[in-house]
Design an enzyme around this catalytic site. Sequence first.
Site, PDB file in Angstrom:
ATOM      1  N   HIS A  22       7.275 -11.676   5.712  1.00  0.00           N
ATOM      2  CA  HIS A  22       6.910 -11.282   4.353  1.00  0.00           C
ATOM      3  C   HIS A  22       8.151 -10.870   3.596  1.00  0.00           C
ATOM      4  O   HIS A  22       9.132 -10.407   4.168  1.00  0.00           O
ATOM      5  CB  HIS A  22       5.870 -10.158   4.351  1.00  0.00           C
ATOM      6  CG  HIS A  22       6.266  -8.924   5.093  1.00  0.00           C
ATOM      7  ND1 HIS A  22       6.285  -8.860   6.472  1.00  0.00           N
ATOM      8  CD2 HIS A  22       6.646  -7.698   4.653  1.00  0.00           C
ATOM      9  CE1 HIS A  22       6.660  -7.646   6.844  1.00  0.00           C
ATOM     10  NE2 HIS A  22       6.895  -6.922   5.757  1.00  0.00           N
ATOM     11  N   LEU A  23       8.091 -11.074   2.316  1.00  0.00           N
ATOM     12  CA  LEU A  23       9.185 -10.740   1.425  1.00  0.00           C
ATOM     13  C   LEU A  23       8.723  -9.612   0.518  1.00  0.00           C
ATOM     14  O   LEU A  23       7.647  -9.691  -0.066  1.00  0.00           O
ATOM     15  CB  LEU A  23       9.554 -11.988   0.611  1.00  0.00           C
ATOM     16  CG  LEU A  23      10.813 -11.918  -0.229  1.00  0.00           C
ATOM     17  CD1 LEU A  23      11.417 -13.305  -0.331  1.00  0.00           C
ATOM     18  CD2 LEU A  23      10.550 -11.361  -1.594  1.00  0.00           C
TER      19      LEU A  23
ATOM     20  N   ILE B 207       0.818  -1.223   0.000  1.00  0.00           N
ATOM     21  CA  ILE B 207       0.000   0.000   0.000  1.00  0.00           C
ATOM     22  C   ILE B 207       0.850   1.271   0.000  1.00  0.00           C
ATOM     23  O   ILE B 207       0.327   2.356  -0.234  1.00  0.00           O
ATOM     24  CB  ILE B 207      -1.013   0.027   1.171  1.00  0.00           C
ATOM     25  CG1 ILE B 207      -0.304   0.013   2.524  1.00  0.00           C
ATOM     26  CG2 ILE B 207      -2.011  -1.111   1.047  1.00  0.00           C
ATOM     27  CD1 ILE B 207      -1.223   0.318   3.691  1.00  0.00           C
TER      28      ILE B 207
ATOM     29  N   GLY C   9      13.833  -3.273  10.627  1.00  0.00           N
ATOM     30  CA  GLY C   9      12.832  -2.509   9.894  1.00  0.00           C
ATOM     31  C   GLY C   9      11.508  -3.216   9.694  1.00  0.00           C
ATOM     32  O   GLY C   9      10.662  -2.748   8.933  1.00  0.00           O
TER      33      GLY C   9
END
Length: 112
Positions: free
Chosen positions: A98-99, A30, A91
Amino acid sequence: MNCLFCKIISGDIPSIKIYEDEGIVAFADIKPEAPVHILVVPKKHIASLAEAAPEDEALLGKLLAATADIAREKQLDKGYRTVINSGDEGGQTVDHLHLHLIGGRAMHWPPG
């Protein structure tokens, strides 16, 4: 479970799905950092790469293979970047492995 990505996977939160199979879903980020910025996520909730267990080895391999397939489908022939952030200092902002598949522009080093 109050996991953002689990809610996207279940369909409770809408997303722009790019890919889905029995163990993986990929959807548009997003807040894209490039023309192509896709998150590739295991359906199984794993908080981070640091939390992956030995029994997750095949799933992790499928995560990478799906990412390569998506990159080919998106015609990222000139190259792309894959990123897995793990933990606060790494981070990671959503506690679900997730990649990031990022492409469509030149990448620079160091990334951040």
